[in-house]
Design a protein around this motif. Structure first.
Motif, short mmCIF file in Angstrom:
data_model
loop_
_atom_site.label_atom_id
_atom_site.label_comp_id
_atom_site.label_asym_id
_atom_site.label_seq_id
_atom_site.Cartn_x
_atom_site.Cartn_y
_atom_site.Cartn_z
N MET A 1 -27.92 49.03 -25.85
CA MET A 1 -26.53 48.15 -25.57
C MET A 1 -26.49 48.20 -24.56
O MET A 1 -25.41 47.06 -23.98
N LEU A 2 -26.45 48.98 -23.45
CA LEU A 2 -25.94 48.97 -22.10
C LEU A 2 -26.00 47.83 -21.26
O LEU A 2 -25.40 47.75 -20.05
N HIS A 3 -27.20 47.22 -21.17
CA HIS A 3 -27.80 46.71 -20.28
C HIS A 3 -26.41 44.96 -20.52
O HIS A 3 -26.29 44.65 -19.60
N GLN A 4 -26.52 44.22 -21.81
CA GLN A 4 -25.81 43.05 -21.81
C GLN A 4 -24.45 43.83 -21.59
O GLN A 4 -23.27 42.96 -21.35
N LEU A 5 -24.28 44.79 -22.11
CA LEU A 5 -22.19 44.75 -21.63
C LEU A 5 -22.39 45.31 -20.41
O LEU A 5 -20.62 44.67 -20.16
N ARG A 6 -22.93 45.82 -19.24
CA ARG A 6 -22.95 45.83 -18.12
C ARG A 6 -22.96 45.06 -17.48
O ARG A 6 -22.15 44.27 -16.50
N ARG A 7 -23.54 43.89 -17.81
CA ARG A 7 -23.99 42.41 -17.97
C ARG A 7 -22.76 42.06 -18.15
O ARG A 7 -22.03 41.03 -17.28
N ALA A 8 -21.98 42.16 -18.76
CA ALA A 8 -20.42 40.61 -19.94
C ALA A 8 -19.50 41.99 -18.63
O ALA A 8 -18.65 41.06 -18.80
N ALA A 9 -19.35 42.65 -18.57
CA ALA A 9 -17.62 43.13 -18.14
C ALA A 9 -18.62 44.12 -16.57
O ALA A 9 -18.44 45.64 -17.13
N PRO A 10 -19.08 43.66 -15.55
CA PRO A 10 -19.48 44.35 -14.59
C PRO A 10 -18.33 45.96 -13.67
O PRO A 10 -18.97 47.02 -13.71
N GLU A 11 -17.01 45.34 -14.30
CA GLU A 11 -16.41 46.33 -13.84
C GLU A 11 -15.53 47.57 -14.57
O GLU A 11 -15.22 48.03 -14.02
N VAL A 12 -16.17 47.90 -15.63
CA VAL A 12 -16.28 48.48 -17.15
C VAL A 12 -17.43 49.73 -16.29
O VAL A 12 -18.61 48.96 -16.22
N ASP A 13 -16.95 50.66 -16.42
CA ASP A 13 -17.90 52.30 -16.46
C ASP A 13 -18.18 52.21 -18.17
O ASP A 13 -17.39 52.90 -18.75
N PHE A 14 -19.37 51.69 -18.22
CA PHE A 14 -20.00 52.20 -19.91
C PHE A 14 -20.92 53.36 -19.75
O PHE A 14 -22.01 53.25 -18.97
N ARG A 15 -20.25 54.56 -20.90
CA ARG A 15 -21.21 55.45 -20.82
C ARG A 15 -21.79 55.88 -22.05
O ARG A 15 -20.88 55.60 -22.95
N ALA A 16 -23.32 55.73 -22.13
CA ALA A 16 -23.37 56.40 -24.20
C ALA A 16 -23.35 57.55 -24.13
O ALA A 16 -22.83 58.81 -23.13
N VAL A 17 -22.93 57.46 -25.00
CA VAL A 17 -22.05 58.91 -26.28
C VAL A 17 -23.28 60.10 -26.21
O VAL A 17 -23.21 61.00 -26.01
N ASN A 18 -24.59 59.71 -26.17
CA ASN A 18 -26.21 60.71 -27.14
C ASN A 18 -27.00 59.20 -25.89
O ASN A 18 -27.28 58.13 -26.09
N ASP A 19 -27.13 59.80 -24.75
CA ASP A 19 -28.49 58.79 -23.92
C ASP A 19 -29.35 59.26 -23.95
O ASP A 19 -30.02 58.87 -24.10
N ARG A 20 -29.35 59.73 -24.74
CA ARG A 20 -30.97 60.00 -25.97
C ARG A 20 -31.49 59.32 -26.89
O ARG A 20 -32.17 59.19 -27.40
N ALA A 21 -30.08 58.05 -27.15
CA ALA A 21 -30.11 57.76 -28.36
C ALA A 21 -30.74 56.37 -27.64
O ALA A 21 -30.89 55.47 -27.55
#
Ligand code: 13P
Ligand code: SF4
Length: 337
Positions: A266-286
């Motif tokens: 999901m992080l890929h689409q989120l970062r494309r949609a709002a590049p200025e926001v720092d999106f962080r996975a709560v669990n990066d092994r999910a």
């Protein structure tokens, strides 16, 4: 016209560079097949980028139902491709790797559902779209995480509801609708169940100004609301959302940091949609290993060889269709019930 070098395509699963030449070949093969490429938000970034449409399960079901293409290549998991076939039985539906299953869909069988229905005669059966065609055939109305609340709210208050198979989504729907005559199956997705309350709490404490985007399948959804209820995170910063809802919220967000509790694709689409926001996975092994079975090589093989074709036995598909059609109608502008 670019030359198509399909003789160099290795077997699905082998490494292949998802570079510009690969993308060009995928697009060319799709054009020749009159195929539309659909990719779920949890797919590998290269697959999302090459697709015609990327979205959540509800949006992709609607696109599949409305598509003019003669072939649908579904880059997602098997139940999603099966749902497309139910909605568009005359089209060829391909999934690049038919082994791409879903632990949540595996948590209830049609036989188990029939036994549960026998214990609750007259109850309305609401199945999450993450179910097999055989379970959908025993279902009154399907839903996705985008419209589960609206689907349950559309059922007369005096009717019992059997909600399956996800216990966390069920708990969320029960919380929002306040419905007490709703029974919830105790299934779960192994990826989302692994995003725990303690992990979310630790991240929220480390990033006190962050917004929280939480998928309702997560084990931590209740913790997120507890944090809000206890005042640890302001209520308006906690958002329980489908993957498509997360994208809308990302575009509207004014936060510097957003903690994301869902599958990491999901992080890929989120970062494309709002590049200025720092999106962080709560669990990066999910990471969903089923979603990641759709490799660049598998997609190329699928387009080259017409594999793996998805079939749903016509009698079963006909019985499943009504519940899926109700799902795509509810919550649509002008299509609600
Ligand atoms: P969405 O309906 O939010 O796309 O979720 C699908 C899914 O498989 C969640 O794990
Ligand atoms: Fe199924 Fe979970 Fe993977 Fe979604 S993330 S496809 S629910 S196993």
């Amino acid at each position: 016209m670019p030359q198509v070098l399909t003789e160099h395509v290795p077997d699905a699963g082998a490494e292949i560079a998802a570079d510009a030449a690969w993308a060009q070949e995928v697009r060319e093969l799709a054009r020749r097949r009159d195929a539309v490429l659909l990719a779920h938000n949890y797919q590998l970034p290269a697959i999302q980028d090459v697709a015609d449409h990327t979205g959540d399960s509800l949006a992709l079901s609607r696109i599949a139902a409305a598509s003019q293409a003669s072939t649908i290549v579904f880059c997602g998991v098997h139940f999603m491709a099966e749902t497309a076939k139910i909605l568009a039985p005359d089209k060829t539906v391909l999934i690049p790797d038919a082994r791409a299953g879903c632990s949540l869909a595996d948590s209830i069988t049609a036989e188990q559902l029939r036994a549960w229905k026998a214990e609750h005669p007259g109850a309305v059966v609401v199945s999450y779209v993450n179910t097999t065609a055989a379970v959908k055939a025993e279902t009154d109305v399907c839903c996705t995480s985008s419209n589960a609340v609206e689907v349950v709210a559309s059922i007369p208050a005096d009717r019992e509801v059997l909600f399956l198979p996800d216990q966390f989504l069920g708990a969320h729907v029960r919380r929002i609708t306040g419905r007490e005559n709703m029974h919830v199956w105790a299934g779960e997705c192994h990826v989302h169940a692994g995003i725990s309350g303690p992990a979310l709490t630790a991240q929220a404490q480390a990033h006190p100004d962050a917004e929280l985007f939480v998928h309702p399948e997560c084990g931590c959804a209740t913790s997120a609301l507890y944090l809000a209820g206890a005042g640890a995170v302001p209520q308006e910063r906690v958002k329980i959302l489908s993957t498509g809802g997360m994208l809308d919220a990302a575009r509207a967000s004014t936060a510097a940091t957003v903690l994301v509790a869902t599958e990491v694709g999901m992080l890929h689409q989120l970062r494309r949609a709002a590049p200025e926001v720092d999106f962080r996975a709560v669990n990066d092994r999910a990471s969903c290993r089923y979603m990641k079975m759709i490799t660049p090589a598998a997609l190329l093989r699928s387009l080259r060889d017409g594999t793996d074709e998805v079939h749903v036995e016509p009698g079963l598909a006909a019985r499943a269709l009504a519940s899926v059609e109700r799902m795509i109608a509810i919550g649509r502008p002008g299509g609600g019930e």
